[in-house]
Motif scaffolding. Sequence first.
Motif, PDB file in Angstrom:
ATOM      1  N   ASP A 179      -5.635  -0.934  -4.794  1.00 17.61           N
ATOM      2  CA  ASP A 179      -5.398  -1.788  -3.738  1.00 17.61           C
ATOM      3  C   ASP A 179      -6.436  -2.801  -3.194  1.00 17.61           C
ATOM      4  OD1 ASP A 179      -3.593  -2.253  -1.545  1.00 17.61           O
ATOM      5  OD2 ASP A 179      -3.771  -0.215  -0.371  1.00 17.61           O
TER       6      ASP A 179
ATOM      7  N   THR B  20       0.755  -1.296  -0.096  1.00 18.63           N
ATOM      8  CA  THR B  20      -0.051  -0.085  -0.163  1.00 18.63           C
ATOM      9  C   THR B  20       0.933   1.269   0.225  1.00 18.63           C
ATOM     10  OG1 THR B  20      -1.868  -1.038   1.084  1.00 18.63           O
ATOM     11  CG2 THR B  20      -1.805   1.284   1.315  1.00 18.63           C
TER      12      THR B  20
ATOM     13  N   ASP C  79      -9.013   2.115  -2.973  1.00 16.64           N
ATOM     14  CA  ASP C  79      -9.040   0.839  -2.031  1.00 16.64           C
ATOM     15  C   ASP C  79     -10.205  -0.029  -2.164  1.00 16.64           C
ATOM     16  OD1 ASP C  79      -8.356  -1.063  -0.037  1.00 16.64           O
ATOM     17  OD2 ASP C  79      -8.257   0.353   1.471  1.00 16.64           O
TER      18      ASP C  79
END
Length: 218
Positions: free
Chosen positions: A141, A56, A77
């Motif tokens: 992500d 990340t 994300d």
Amino acid sequence: MATATKPRNPYIAGRALGQDRGFFGRADILSLVETVLSSPDNNAVVLFGQRRIGKTSILLQLQRRLPSPPFLPVYFDLMDRANRPMGVVLAELAATIAFSAAMPAPPSENFDNLGIYFRQTFLPTLYEMLREEQRPLLLFDEFDVLDVAAEQQLPDNAAARQFFPYLRELMGRESRLGFVFVLGRKTEDMSTDALATFKAARYKQVVVLDDQEARNLI
């Protein structure tokens, strides 16, 4: 006699690093992503490695450091989004892209679960707003959270069911888009459907810092 001051530990654990402080190494990965995705013939890089290895942080550094132009890097994300309707996830993605591009966010109700509005209306509007040489780069992500077990009872419009085939079509038709995917699982643990999405991508494993990078951190 003055008491010696203990050196401050530069290592930051437990959270991703979105600024320069505490981030060391990974120059090879940052350079690889920029080099690969600078070519119009390549549109995807997959970063994989064990959890808590710093993937990340790498995405956040890519968002900060990649030159703009030629890139418009957008971090997104996917954690906790597998069960949401596809249209909701695409609306959230579009809002994030719009913020990065300094353009008005489109109404969320316009986004359908088939992704038609996203591809046929939102993306052309985005391209018109950007410089001709600028490439939107989606930094996904926790992408593997969408690869849930087939036996899970999910509605047909859930992102976990719709996103992989939609993304394959998007990657094939939208050559201007670039993608970086982060996986927290080994590739052999992914489903065939998920792996088919990355068949033309460049893979790079994220491992522990090498000796010199670790010394720089210390």
